[in-house]
Structure formats: structure tokens, C-alpha cells
Design an enzyme around this catalytic site. Structure first.
Site, PDB file in Angstrom:
ATOM      1  N   ASP A 206      14.170  -1.409  23.003  1.00 20.11           N
ATOM      2  CA  ASP A 206      14.756  -0.583  21.845  1.00 20.11           C
ATOM      3  C   ASP A 206      14.408   0.839  22.047  1.00 20.11           C
ATOM      4  O   ASP A 206      13.505   1.263  22.770  1.00 20.11           O
ATOM      5  CB  ASP A 206      14.040  -1.010  20.428  1.00 20.11           C
ATOM      6  CG  ASP A 206      14.823  -0.429  19.256  1.00 20.11           C
ATOM      7  OD1 ASP A 206      15.801   0.215  19.445  1.00 20.11           O
ATOM      8  OD2 ASP A 206      14.247  -0.440  18.483  1.00 20.11           O
TER       9      ASP A 206
ATOM     10  N   HIS B 171      20.675   4.961  27.632  1.00 18.21           N
ATOM     11  CA  HIS B 171      21.026   3.563  28.492  1.00 18.21           C
ATOM     12  C   HIS B 171      20.894   3.889  29.763  1.00 18.21           C
ATOM     13  O   HIS B 171      20.553   3.082  30.436  1.00 18.21           O
ATOM     14  CB  HIS B 171      22.253   3.328  27.928  1.00 18.21           C
ATOM     15  CG  HIS B 171      22.689   2.968  26.279  1.00 18.21           C
ATOM     16  ND1 HIS B 171      21.871   1.953  25.492  1.00 18.21           N
ATOM     17  CD2 HIS B 171      23.485   3.662  25.336  1.00 18.21           C
ATOM     18  CE1 HIS B 171      22.067   2.095  24.492  1.00 18.21           C
ATOM     19  NE2 HIS B 171      23.124   2.911  24.323  1.00 18.21           N
TER      20      HIS B 171
ATOM     21  N   LEU C 142      11.685 -15.100  40.025  1.00 11.82           N
ATOM     22  CA  LEU C 142      11.539 -14.949  38.690  1.00 11.82           C
ATOM     23  C   LEU C 142      13.062 -15.102  38.121  1.00 11.82           C
ATOM     24  O   LEU C 142      13.947 -14.710  38.882  1.00 11.82           O
ATOM     25  CB  LEU C 142      11.447 -13.400  38.320  1.00 11.82           C
ATOM     26  CG  LEU C 142      11.468 -12.695  36.903  1.00 11.82           C
ATOM     27  CD1 LEU C 142      10.124 -12.976  36.110  1.00 11.82           C
ATOM     28  CD2 LEU C 142      11.739 -11.037  36.860  1.00 11.82           C
TER      29      LEU C 142
END
Length: 273
Positions: free
Chosen positions: A47, A64, A158
């Protein structure tokens, strides 16, 4: 407090094709954790992109763009610390309410980032996966997600779960719909519906529940994110906006997590303490 060290974007020189510092290449090592101190599954709510950009006199879309570098740096830090699953809230089912221009940018940029970064993620041993709904999602994004998943499917260092067009309530409703069809077809009895069998109908049933959820930029809510999986998650809300978050900020959260006492509903008398 604002982040005073260089952001991931600063270190990459703002080059969208630039190679960020990978796992094990940082100027200091990740903290050393005991095996049971590292969360297996960390979920991020990334956020603050728009506010970070607006505070610098930039359009929200630039936030972004800067968030790409923060994500790559955080992935590298998660690998260094031994995290096995990392979920990232990339675009929610509610984000369609944003301006058409911002939605178009996010959809186009998501495809572009996946195209440019899949090779690097593959080098790092990352398996890219997708959780979310297909309806409404741009075909270019679906294609990029599926291509990245196929390219990295053999990796085991991962699992990076990209939550795109994702909502926690939507996932639960979709699981209930699956169960309803199975009951109607006679393949499942109502008595056979348990927490375990319900979990098997979620988007990625092999991914374990979230151990630690981190939300950046100071907001203190979960925003319809992984509602089933967050049942006993530890939660941290940090003031740093997402573009300024990096592996060291992640490590700080992991150190705090290591000091928490997780009882999963149990309790211990602490008389005299």
C-alpha cells in the site's frame, strides 16, 4: 517515520530493465534465525504507491512503477531470510473501482513487469504463481501470469503468489460454489464438509496459511485479503510507503515476528511473572 536510506528504485537508477541486487548480494547479511523463527508464509499488502508519488509531485502511476523495485528487492530479502512462500496483493477485485486510466496502467504494467522480470526470478529460484479470478482480468495479464508460472514451475526456493483480481470473499464464494456442485453431483456428502476439505477448494490449496501479514503505508486494515488463510496470522502495519520498503524493512518485520509468542488459541498461566 519516512525511509531515509536509498529506495530500491534509487539503487536501480530508475532503469526499468536494470538488474537489482539479488539474494546474497546485499551489503550486509540477513539476520540469522532459528528454523522455527522464520515465517513460512509472508503476505504483503503493498500500500501507498499513489500517496508516495503524489507527495513528490508525481502521478499515481509513477508510484506503481517505483513499486516494482520494492517488490524485487523484498523478494530477494525473503529468499535470504529463508521465507518459503510470499504472497503479494497486486490487484484486488475492488480495484476495478479506480479510474479507468489507472486500471489500464496497472494492467499494462503488470504484463510488462512479468515479461521483463520472469528470467531474473527464474535465476533466483522463484516459482511464480497466480491466485485470483479470470473474469474481467485482461487476457494479456492472464497470458503473462501463466507464461511466468510455466517458465518457473520447477523452482523450489520461493513460491511467489501473485494475487491479481483477487478478493478473500470471492475466493471463499468460489470454494463454496465448487462444494455445492460436488454435493449436487453426489460426489461429496454435506457431512464430509470440514475445514480441511473446504481448504482443498481454495485457489492454491497446497500453500499454507499465512504466518505473517505486513501492510505498508500505515493503514490498519486487511482489505479483503486472504481472509481464510489469515485466521491466525501475526499482523504488522508499518508506516513506510511501499516504494520505500525494501529487504531491510522486511528483515525488521521478521525480527519482530521472531519475538512474538504464537499460541493459536492456547494459553499458559503466567502467575508470578
Amino acid at each position: 517515520m519516512p525511509c531515509t536510506r536509498p529506495t530500491p528504485m534509487d539503487r536501480a537508477g530508475g532503469d526499468p530493465n536494470g538488474r537489482l541486487t539479488g539474494p546474497g548480494e546485499w551489503h550486509r547479511q540477513a539476520p540469522i534465525f532459528a528454523r522455527n523463527e522464520v515465517p513460512a508464509h509472508v503476505a504483503l499488502v503493498m500500500d501507498g504507491n499513489g500517496r508516495w508519488a503524489n507527495s513528490r509531485g508525481l502521478a499515481r502511476t509513477e508510484g506503481h512503477r517505483a513499486g516494482e523495485y520494492a517488490l524485487m528487492d523484498t523478494i530477494a530479502g525473503a529468499i535470504d531470510a529463508g521465507v518459503r512462500y510470499l504472497s503479494v496483493y497486486t490487484f484486488s477485485t475492488e480495484n476495478w473501482k479506480r479510474s479507468p486510466a489507472e486500471v489500464r496502467f496497472i494492467m499494462s504494467y503488470a504484463s510488462d513487469v512479468l515479461a521483463r522480470r520472469t528470467g531474473q526470478l527464474d535465476e533466483w529460484g522463484v516459482h511464480v504463481r497466480w491466485a485470483g479470478r479470470r473474469p474481467r482480468l485482461w487476457k494479456s495479464v492472464i497470458d503473462a501470469l501463466e507464461k511466468a508460472e510455466a517458465h518457473t514451475h520447477a523452482n523450489t526456493t520461493l513460491d511467489l503468489v501473485m494475487c491479481v483480481n483477487y478478493g478473500g470473499r470471492a475466493e471463499i464464494v468460489d470454494a463454496v460454489r465448487k462444494i455445492g456442485h460436488e454435493v449436487a453431483a453426489g460426489r461429496l456428502r454435506p457431512e464430509g464438509i470440514t475445514e480441511k476439505s473446504f481448504g482443498h477448494r481454495l485457489y492454491l490449496p497446497d500453500v499454507p496459511d499465512v504466518d505473517l501479514m505486513i501492510r505498508t503505508s500505515g493503514e490498519k486494515r486487511i482489505s479483503n485479503y486472504l481472509l481464510w488463510q489469515l485466521a491466525y496470522s501475526e499482523m504488522m502495519f508499518v508506516d513506510t510507503p511501499w516504494p520505500s520498503f525494501d529487504r531491510e524493512a522486511l528483515w525488521d518485520c521478521l525480527l519482530e515476528y521472531a519475538g512474538r509468542d504464537r499460541r493459536f488459541g492456547g494459553a499458559v498461566d503466567a502467575l508470578g511473572s
